[in-house]
Write an enzyme that holds these catalytic residues in place. Sequence first.
Site, short mmCIF file in Angstrom:
data_model
loop_
_atom_site.label_atom_id
_atom_site.label_comp_id
_atom_site.label_asym_id
_atom_site.label_seq_id
_atom_site.Cartn_x
_atom_site.Cartn_y
_atom_site.Cartn_z
N CYS A 247 0.87 -1.19 0.00
CA CYS A 247 0.00 0.00 0.00
C CYS A 247 0.90 1.23 0.00
O CYS A 247 2.07 1.15 -0.42
CB CYS A 247 -0.99 -0.03 1.17
SG CYS A 247 -0.24 0.02 2.80
N ASN B 120 2.19 1.48 4.44
CA ASN B 120 2.46 0.20 5.09
C ASN B 120 2.11 0.22 6.58
O ASN B 120 2.74 -0.45 7.38
CB ASN B 120 3.93 -0.24 4.88
CG ASN B 120 4.24 -1.69 5.26
OD1 ASN B 120 5.37 -2.01 5.63
ND2 ASN B 120 3.28 -2.58 5.18
N CYS C 29 -1.60 0.73 7.33
CA CYS C 29 -3.06 0.45 7.40
C CYS C 29 -3.43 -0.78 6.57
O CYS C 29 -3.62 -1.87 7.11
CB CYS C 29 -3.87 1.66 6.95
SG CYS C 29 -3.58 3.15 7.94
N ARG C 30 -3.53 -0.60 5.26
CA ARG C 30 -4.11 -1.67 4.43
C ARG C 30 -3.21 -2.88 4.26
O ARG C 30 -3.67 -4.02 4.41
CB ARG C 30 -4.49 -1.10 3.05
CG ARG C 30 -5.59 -0.08 3.13
CD ARG C 30 -5.71 0.71 1.85
NE ARG C 30 -4.55 1.59 1.67
CZ ARG C 30 -4.30 2.33 0.61
NH1 ARG C 30 -5.15 2.29 -0.41
NH2 ARG C 30 -3.24 3.10 0.55
N SER C 31 -1.94 -2.67 3.87
CA SER C 31 -1.12 -3.86 3.57
C SER C 31 -0.78 -4.69 4.81
O SER C 31 -0.78 -5.92 4.72
CB SER C 31 0.13 -3.51 2.75
OG SER C 31 0.98 -2.62 3.41
N ASP D 164 -8.25 3.78 0.92
CA ASP D 164 -7.32 4.23 1.96
C ASP D 164 -8.13 4.75 3.17
O ASP D 164 -8.87 5.72 3.04
CB ASP D 164 -6.46 5.35 1.36
CG ASP D 164 -5.40 5.86 2.32
OD1 ASP D 164 -5.44 5.49 3.51
OD2 ASP D 164 -4.55 6.65 1.88
#
Length: 164
Positions: free
Chosen positions: A10, A13, A15-17, A129
């Site tokens: 993401c 690095n 939140c999402r990934s 995001d």
Amino acid sequence: MEKIKVLFVCLGNICRSPAAEGSFRKLIQEKNLGSHVSVDSCGTAGYHIGELPDPRTRKTAAKRGINLTHKARKFTAPKDFQDFDYILCMDKSNYSQVQQLTPEEDYLKKVFLFRIFDSERGFEEIVPDPYYGSIEDFEEVQNIVERASLGFLNFLIQEGKLKS
Ligand code: 4NP
């Protein structure tokens, strides 16, 4: 059998990934496939290098029984192209940034938008995001990455890369 190496990408690095990494790792462990797959995550930007995931990401994952301990790192070319078999990007910006860093066109076949594996994606192709959003946005990211993890696992099985 050689280990399948999966990298989630993401922007920051945090939140999402890392959420995707934790979710996919949990699934792999539940299926006793831990010795066949390795999982990591990184960001295209270096703003948060060395940090644990965002507290909202950790809290949301913890509610699903996932303890996130990953420390943020930045995507590194050419090493990450060489080291990983699948590079799964959260949005189109991450996807094009990664593609632009490739030293060899052949590596591009490793790069995917992760959300294409979400059975409920509809027309959505990206994991949104949540950084400037609410806790509900983090819950939504967690739901998406859990479904997409399952879809990606089924894809690996269908491709003959893993046995179910
Ligand atoms: P991520 O979210 O890419 O899912 O980790 C973000 C984290 C940090 C920032 C943006 C997005 N930031 O601007 O610092």
